[in-house]
Design an enzyme around this catalytic site. Structure first.
Site, short mmCIF file in Angstrom:
data_model
loop_
_atom_site.label_atom_id
_atom_site.label_comp_id
_atom_site.label_asym_id
_atom_site.label_seq_id
_atom_site.Cartn_x
_atom_site.Cartn_y
_atom_site.Cartn_z
N LYS A 78 0.85 -1.19 0.00
CA LYS A 78 0.00 0.00 0.00
C LYS A 78 0.88 1.23 0.00
O LYS A 78 1.98 1.23 0.58
CB LYS A 78 -0.87 0.00 1.25
CG LYS A 78 -2.12 0.84 1.13
CD LYS A 78 -3.27 0.08 0.52
CE LYS A 78 -4.51 0.95 0.40
NZ LYS A 78 -5.67 0.23 -0.11
N GLY A 178 -25.39 3.49 2.48
CA GLY A 178 -24.55 4.13 1.46
C GLY A 178 -24.85 3.58 0.08
O GLY A 178 -24.54 2.43 -0.22
N VAL A 179 -25.48 4.43 -0.76
CA VAL A 179 -25.79 3.99 -2.13
C VAL A 179 -24.97 4.81 -3.11
O VAL A 179 -25.50 5.49 -3.99
CB VAL A 179 -27.31 4.02 -2.44
CG1 VAL A 179 -27.97 2.77 -1.91
CG2 VAL A 179 -27.99 5.26 -1.85
N GLY A 180 -23.66 4.76 -2.91
CA GLY A 180 -22.71 5.39 -3.84
C GLY A 180 -22.37 4.41 -4.94
O GLY A 180 -23.22 3.60 -5.35
N VAL A 182 -20.57 1.61 -5.13
CA VAL A 182 -20.75 0.19 -4.82
C VAL A 182 -22.21 -0.10 -4.45
O VAL A 182 -22.83 -1.02 -4.98
CB VAL A 182 -19.80 -0.23 -3.67
CG1 VAL A 182 -20.14 -1.64 -3.20
CG2 VAL A 182 -18.34 -0.17 -4.12
P1 NAD Z 1 -18.71 6.17 -2.69
O1 NAD Z 1 -18.10 7.38 -2.12
O2 NAD Z 1 -19.08 6.15 -4.14
O3 NAD Z 1 -20.07 5.80 -1.88
C1 NAD Z 1 -20.18 5.92 -0.49
C2 NAD Z 1 -21.59 6.42 -0.22
O4 NAD Z 1 -21.79 6.42 1.18
C3 NAD Z 1 -21.82 7.84 -0.72
O5 NAD Z 1 -23.03 7.89 -1.46
C4 NAD Z 1 -21.91 8.64 0.56
O6 NAD Z 1 -22.74 9.77 0.46
C5 NAD Z 1 -22.49 7.61 1.51
N1 NAD Z 1 -22.30 7.93 2.92
C6 NAD Z 1 -21.27 8.60 3.51
N2 NAD Z 1 -21.50 8.71 4.84
C7 NAD Z 1 -22.68 8.10 5.08
C8 NAD Z 1 -23.45 7.86 6.25
N3 NAD Z 1 -23.06 8.30 7.45
N4 NAD Z 1 -24.60 7.15 6.13
C9 NAD Z 1 -25.03 6.72 4.94
N5 NAD Z 1 -24.34 6.91 3.80
C10 NAD Z 1 -23.20 7.60 3.87
O7 NAD Z 1 -17.73 4.97 -2.32
P2 NAD Z 1 -17.75 3.50 -2.93
O8 NAD Z 1 -16.73 3.40 -3.99
O9 NAD Z 1 -19.18 3.11 -3.20
O10 NAD Z 1 -17.18 2.66 -1.69
C11 NAD Z 1 -18.01 2.37 -0.59
C12 NAD Z 1 -17.22 1.59 0.46
O11 NAD Z 1 -16.73 0.39 -0.12
C13 NAD Z 1 -15.98 2.33 0.98
O12 NAD Z 1 -15.77 1.95 2.31
C14 NAD Z 1 -14.84 1.76 0.12
O13 NAD Z 1 -13.59 1.85 0.79
C15 NAD Z 1 -15.31 0.32 -0.01
N6 NAD Z 1 -14.77 -0.37 -1.18
C16 NAD Z 1 -15.02 0.11 -2.43
C17 NAD Z 1 -14.53 -0.56 -3.54
C18 NAD Z 1 -14.84 -0.09 -4.93
O14 NAD Z 1 -14.67 -0.87 -5.88
N7 NAD Z 1 -15.32 1.15 -5.11
C19 NAD Z 1 -13.78 -1.74 -3.38
C20 NAD Z 1 -13.54 -2.23 -2.08
C21 NAD Z 1 -14.06 -1.53 -1.00
#
Ligand code: NAD
Length: 353
Positions: A78, A178-180, A182
């Site tokens: 990392k 969290g509906v970002g 992922v």
């Molecule tokens: P993202 O930023 O696109 O989505 C995260 C979502 O969570 C956002 O919509 C944000 O507004 C929401 N959020 C933040 N605080 C919140 C709260 N208190 N309550 C409810 N929702 C809240 O991120 P992502 O890429 O979707 O990743 C999500 C998680 O998965 C992270 O922890 C990331 O480290 C992990 N992850 C992601 C990937 C990937 O491929 N993107 C891979 C492995 C792990």
């Protein structure tokens, strides 16, 4: 100083300082037995260099375990850049970082992580070939989120099979925090299987999309972890499973994509004692790194990626069964299984030498 708990079997720790661009970065290589150390680069305004160093060590070890459990020919590493991703980015800084990665001669392969974008990765790629997760090019793997989501969906199916004895998800309720990137992709898979969705987010547009596309029920961020649901899927933040939240959980399965969901390892014991099945985060969320690894190998093959992601189902069932048989928490069993895979490969190398 250095947290001894974080310094466990690491092969190399390098510090880089480039005066001209202001770059200050650590690259930690935990273990290269299975292959080059792969893991993203995080940009974060750490309070001190020691905080950054300890984070790099912790995250690098996590990557060794994640890559081992995903069955990838990759070790764990990392990088952390000590900077604010909103104010400190520059082309010179990323080029300097690319040269740092190049100087390790392929021992470490970098990719995107918190605070970084694919544009930043593109600049790094102008200085080193040891980079993955680029948006364009012959073997570019693109956005990992849909692949991460597919792995989590497979993991939820495994947890439901093990805990509830059901082969399909139709009619079950899943609460997604969290509906970002992922979370929204995960909702699509679950919706297609006839799952009732409860969601929360702090961004209204993200919630609107989940309601429009899947008829999801919205609850406040404070409520999502404690709603009554068959599965709770944390897909936003780390450390959400802590003394406070575990007391109020109203589910029998936690299976989500967020990294570092347990505030600390002891919370795995708390979940087990409450009869809640926990899908270890770095196993269930490995779809993204599986996809990236196809690019790192230089011969991206979607069929291979999908087969590996489907296998997350079986890996998790194996962890759940062993945890039950040994009456130990799933997070501890997963760590042990990862260490066993690495140790076995080390032994094989020793014998062959
Ligand atoms: P993202 O930023 O696109 O989505 C995260 C979502 O969570 C956002 O919509 C944000 O507004 C929401 N959020 C933040 N605080 C919140 C709260 N208190 N309550 C409810 N929702 C809240 O991120 P992502 O890429 O979707 O990743 C999500 C998680 O998965 C992270 O922890 C990331 O480290 C992990 N992850 C992601 C990937 C990937 O491929 N993107 C891979 C492995 C792990």
């Amino acid at each position: 100083m250095i947290d001894k708990n974080q310094f466990r079997g690491h092969e190399q720790l390098a510090y880089f300082h480039d005066k001209e661009s202001g770059l200050k970065a650590f690259i930690a290589v935990h273990d290269t037995t299975l292959g080059p150390a792969a893991g993203g680069c995080r940009m974060w305004p750490y309070a001190s260099e020691m905080d950054a160093l300890n984070d790099a060590l912790r995250l690098a070890r996590g990557m060794s375990y994640k890559n081992a459990m995903a069955g990838l020919p990759l070790g764990g590493g990392k990088a952390v850049i000590i900077a604010n991703s909103k104010t400190d980015k520059s082309e010179a800084l990323f080029k300097a970082f690319g040269r740092c990665v190049e100087s390790l001669d392929g021992k470490y392969i970098t990719a995107e992580d918190v605070g970084m974008t694919t544009d930043d990765i593109n600049i790094i790629a102008s200085e080193t070939k040891y980079v993955a997760g680029t948006p364009n090019g012959d073997h570019a793997s693109g956005d990992p989120s849909p692949f991460t989501a597919k792995g989590i969906y497979n993991g939820i199916r495994a947890a439901v099979k093990h805990k509830l004895g059901k082969d399909d998800l139709a009619g079950l309720t899943v609460a997604v925090q969290g509906v970002g990137n992922v979370g929204i992709n995960l909702c699509q898979f679950l919706h297609d299987d006839g799952v009732k969705l409860i969601v929360s987010d702090i961004i209204q547009d993200h919630l609107d999309a989940a309601v429009e596309r899947f008829g999801a029920t919205v609850v406040d961020p404070d409520e999502i972890l404690t709603v009554k649901a068959d599965v709770v899927s944390p897909c936003a933040l780390g450390a959400v499973l802590n003394d406070e939240t575990i007391t109020h959980l109203n589910t029998s399965i936690i299976a989500g994509g967020a990294n570092n969901q347990l505030a600390n390892d002891s919370h795995g014991v708390r979940l087990m004692d409450k009869g809640i099945l926990y899908a270890p985060d770095y196993v269930i969320n490995s779809g993204g790194i599986i996809n990236v690894s196809g690019e790192a190998a230089g011969n991206y093959d979607l069929g291979w990626v999908n087969r590996k992601i489907d296998n997350i189902y079986h890996t998790l069932l194996h962890i759940f069964e062993r945890a039950d048989a040994e009456e130990r928490p799933t997070n501890v069993v997963a760590d042990e299984m990862a260490e066993e895979i690495i140790e076995k490969a080390k032994e094989k190398k020793r014998t062959a030498a």
